[in-house]
Write a protein that holds these residues in place. Structure first.
Motif, PDB file in Angstrom:
ATOM      1  N   GLU A 165     -39.707 -11.104 -26.707  1.00 25.56           N
ATOM      2  CA  GLU A 165     -39.309 -10.632 -28.031  1.00 25.56           C
ATOM      3  C   GLU A 165     -39.028 -11.823 -28.927  1.00 25.56           C
ATOM      4  OE1 GLU A 165     -35.816  -8.170 -28.230  1.00 25.56           O
ATOM      5  OE2 GLU A 165     -34.470  -9.790 -27.659  1.00 25.56           O
TER       6      GLU A 165
ATOM      7  N   LYS B 131     -38.522  -2.803 -37.106  1.00 27.22           N
ATOM      8  CA  LYS B 131     -37.075  -2.822 -37.345  1.00 27.22           C
ATOM      9  C   LYS B 131     -36.758  -2.330 -38.749  1.00 27.22           C
ATOM     10  CE  LYS B 131     -36.173  -7.173 -37.008  1.00 27.22           C
ATOM     11  NZ  LYS B 131     -35.786  -8.582 -36.817  1.00 27.22           N
TER      12      LYS B 131
ATOM     13  N   SER C 240     -37.521   0.658 -29.086  1.00 25.88           N
ATOM     14  CA  SER C 240     -37.152  -0.739 -28.838  1.00 25.88           C
ATOM     15  C   SER C 240     -36.867  -1.456 -30.160  1.00 25.88           C
ATOM     16  CB  SER C 240     -38.280  -1.470 -28.097  1.00 25.88           C
ATOM     17  OG  SER C 240     -38.595  -0.795 -26.902  1.00 25.88           O
TER      18      SER C 240
ATOM     19  N   LYS D 274     -33.275  -2.984 -31.521  1.00 27.98           N
ATOM     20  CA  LYS D 274     -33.175  -4.408 -31.885  1.00 27.98           C
ATOM     21  C   LYS D 274     -32.676  -4.541 -33.323  1.00 27.98           C
ATOM     22  CE  LYS D 274     -35.694  -8.787 -31.501  1.00 27.98           C
ATOM     23  NZ  LYS D 274     -35.829  -9.481 -32.776  1.00 27.98           N
TER      24      LYS D 274
ATOM     25  N   GLU E 281     -29.201  -6.382 -34.549  1.00 25.36           N
ATOM     26  CA  GLU E 281     -29.194  -7.514 -35.489  1.00 25.36           C
ATOM     27  C   GLU E 281     -28.347  -7.197 -36.722  1.00 25.36           C
ATOM     28  OE1 GLU E 281     -33.430  -9.622 -34.201  1.00 25.36           O
ATOM     29  OE2 GLU E 281     -33.354  -8.551 -36.110  1.00 25.36           O
TER      30      GLU E 281
ATOM     31  N   LYS F 239     -37.435  -2.607 -22.333  1.00 26.87           N
ATOM     32  CA  LYS F 239     -36.733  -2.804 -23.613  1.00 26.87           C
ATOM     33  C   LYS F 239     -36.043  -1.508 -24.019  1.00 26.87           C
ATOM     34  CE  LYS F 239     -39.530  -6.428 -25.832  1.00 26.87           C
ATOM     35  NZ  LYS F 239     -40.379  -6.791 -26.979  1.00 26.87           N
TER      36      LYS F 239
ATOM     37  N   GLU G 126     -32.092  -0.711 -24.853  1.00 26.51           N
ATOM     38  CA  GLU G 126     -31.625  -0.269 -26.184  1.00 26.51           C
ATOM     39  C   GLU G 126     -30.955   1.106 -26.098  1.00 26.51           C
ATOM     40  OE1 GLU G 126     -31.586  -2.546 -28.217  1.00 26.51           O
ATOM     41  OE2 GLU G 126     -33.347  -3.815 -27.938  1.00 26.51           O
TER      42      GLU G 126
END
Ligand code: F0G
Length: 438
Positions: free
Chosen positions: A33, A224, A253, A257, A261, A320, A324
């Motif tokens: 990643e 994302k 996934s 992520k 973040e 992943k 998550e």
């Protein structure tokens, strides 16, 4: 520190330069990643900057992915960006869908409003950008339809050759039509998605073609933006639950992520719970969840569902996704063909509509509410992944009572709306309309 690639397996954790062409760690084989360094980034400064960009006419700022480009710092030269105005998708209030599921309210984030009508565009703009940055001439993917439609469009926009591989006879015509029209070299193979992915990965390495499946870490970076944009639309108010369908498990996934973040930066102060929904005939991740995430995912060798977008038995991103989902105290459901079909018709009745795989979200929410897991008064957002017109055959067959599950079982047209055939006779039509209460 600039972004780099890092092995997702914490026991390995090796890092590699950001511009290496890597999908899996050369050392241990796990997926890699993108690791971004957000130290020193101030949450308020970012949200102010993103607000200011809404007033701009600059192509990057009008993209619903690149408006948030500070979250994708692997792009160091903006001229590499391949954008066709992706993102900017609506967040609808859907009262009829809410009451169907037993909720007081429900919001639908509709990724089908993207340029190629699915959520894949959010990721593909980033993957195509990295391909251009690397000077790639040819890009490839295997797809249940939407990835190929999206990749074909972005490759065309970037002047790259698109090579797509499809399970022969198992994709919706809307998606195949898009790939052909956007000029992709289209190869239909008599095998399922999982088998073709293995084939294509070998070919891509052998021929030096850049792979744009969701094993590509830059696709995940772009995706994302779905949750970033959704939270921006909600003034950073985190819902209690986000529910979405799962196939190859790239999207969940990316969702996880992105959330991690945003929390690290301080744009959000908590994580929502995740509800992931699979079709019962293609539900290996649901089986893993039921087993308490112990051991490895056991592939479903012959996955089946009319929701062809999620007809996947061996999802590449399962590790992943497992991380998550567990980080977000997630749950996983498997829903029947009938549940998907009826949920889809209800989303249509909201005046919104979606393709079959997307409706798994609402079918799953109904399950979660019926079982008492989700109370009626909580704040839920469902992600709709693709547009109604992707799969018109399914729609017509449902409404006319002709839809059959892969098992051959008939699917009831619970909320059917078959067209009425009438003679060219105004008196008869008027009489019919008078008697039709609507
Ligand atoms: N919904 C739709 C409409 C999709 O096209 C897909 C995946 C998913 C949900 C599942 O997302 O794979 O990230 O878990 N479609 C891929 C394709 C596999 O080839 O278009 P996922």
């Amino acid at each position: 520190m600039p972004s780099d690639l890092v092995c997702f397996n914490p026991d390995c954790g090796r890092s590699y330069p950001i511009d290496d062409v890597l999908y899996n760690c050369p050392s241990c084989g796990s997926l890699v990643e993108v690791r971004n360094d957000f130290s020193g980034v101030k949450a308020q400064d970012l949200s102010d900057l993103w607000d200011r960009r809404r007033l701009s006419r600059k192509p990057l700022d009008v993209s619903g992915v690149w408006r948030f480009r500070d979250m994708l710092p692997f792009v160091t030269d903006e001229s590499h960006v391949v954008s066709i105005r992706e993102g900017n998708t609506p967040l609808f209030d859907a009262p009829q869908a809410a009451s169907y599921a037993g909720l007081d309210a429900l919001a639908l984030k509709h990724q089908g409003y993207n340029p190629t009508a699915s959520f894949k565009d959010n990721g593909m703009t980033a993957g195509a950008t990295q391909a251009r940055k690397l000077g790639m001439r040819r890009v490839a993917c295997v797809s249940t339809g939407n990835t190929s439609a999206s990749m074909a469009a972005y490759a065309a926009a970037a002047g790259m050759q698109a090579i797509i591989f499809l399970p022969h006879g198992k994709i919706a015509y809307g998606k195949l039509a898009q790939a052909l029209e956007y000029g992709a070299r289209t190869i239909q193979v008599d095998a399922n998605f999982d088998q073709i992915l293995a084939l294509v990965r070998g070919l891509a390495d052998e021929l030096g073609i850049y792979l744009l499946n969701s094993v590509n870490p830059f696709r995940i970076e772009g995706q994302k933006s779905i949750v970033i944009e959704m939270l921006d639309q909600r003034d950073w108010r985190v819902p209690d639950w986000i529910v979405l369908p799962g196939g190859n498990l790239g999207n969940v996934s990316a969702l996880g992520k992105g959330l991690r973040e945003l929390k690290k930066i301080g744009l959000i102060d908590k994580l929502p719970r995740i509800g992931l929904v699979q079709a019962a005939g293609s539900a290996p991740f649901h089986h893993l969840y039921e087993a308490g995430f112990s051991g490895s995912l056991k592939p479903v060798v012959e996955p089946e569902t009319l929701a062809t977008a999620i007809r996947i038995g061996d999802p590449v991103s399962w590790q992943k996704a497992a991380f998550e989902v567990q980080t977000c105290e997630g749950v996983v459901a498997a829903v029947s063909e009938q549940e998907i079909a009826d949920a889809k018709a209800i989303i249509g009745r909201c005046g919104i509509g979606c393709e079959p795989a997307s409706a798994a979200s609402l079918a799953g929410i109904k399950r979660f509410v019926d079982s008492g897991l989700i109370p009626p008064d909580v704040d839920v957002v469902a992600i709709l992944t693709g547009h109604l017109l992707k799969d018109p055959d399914y729609v017509y067959h449902y409404h006319t009572g002709e839809l059959k599950a892969p098992s051959g079982d008939e699917i009831s047209s619970t909320f059917g709306n078959a067209p009425v055939v009438m003679p060219n006779d105004s008196a008869k039509i008027a009489a019919f309309l008078e008697s039709d209460s609507g």
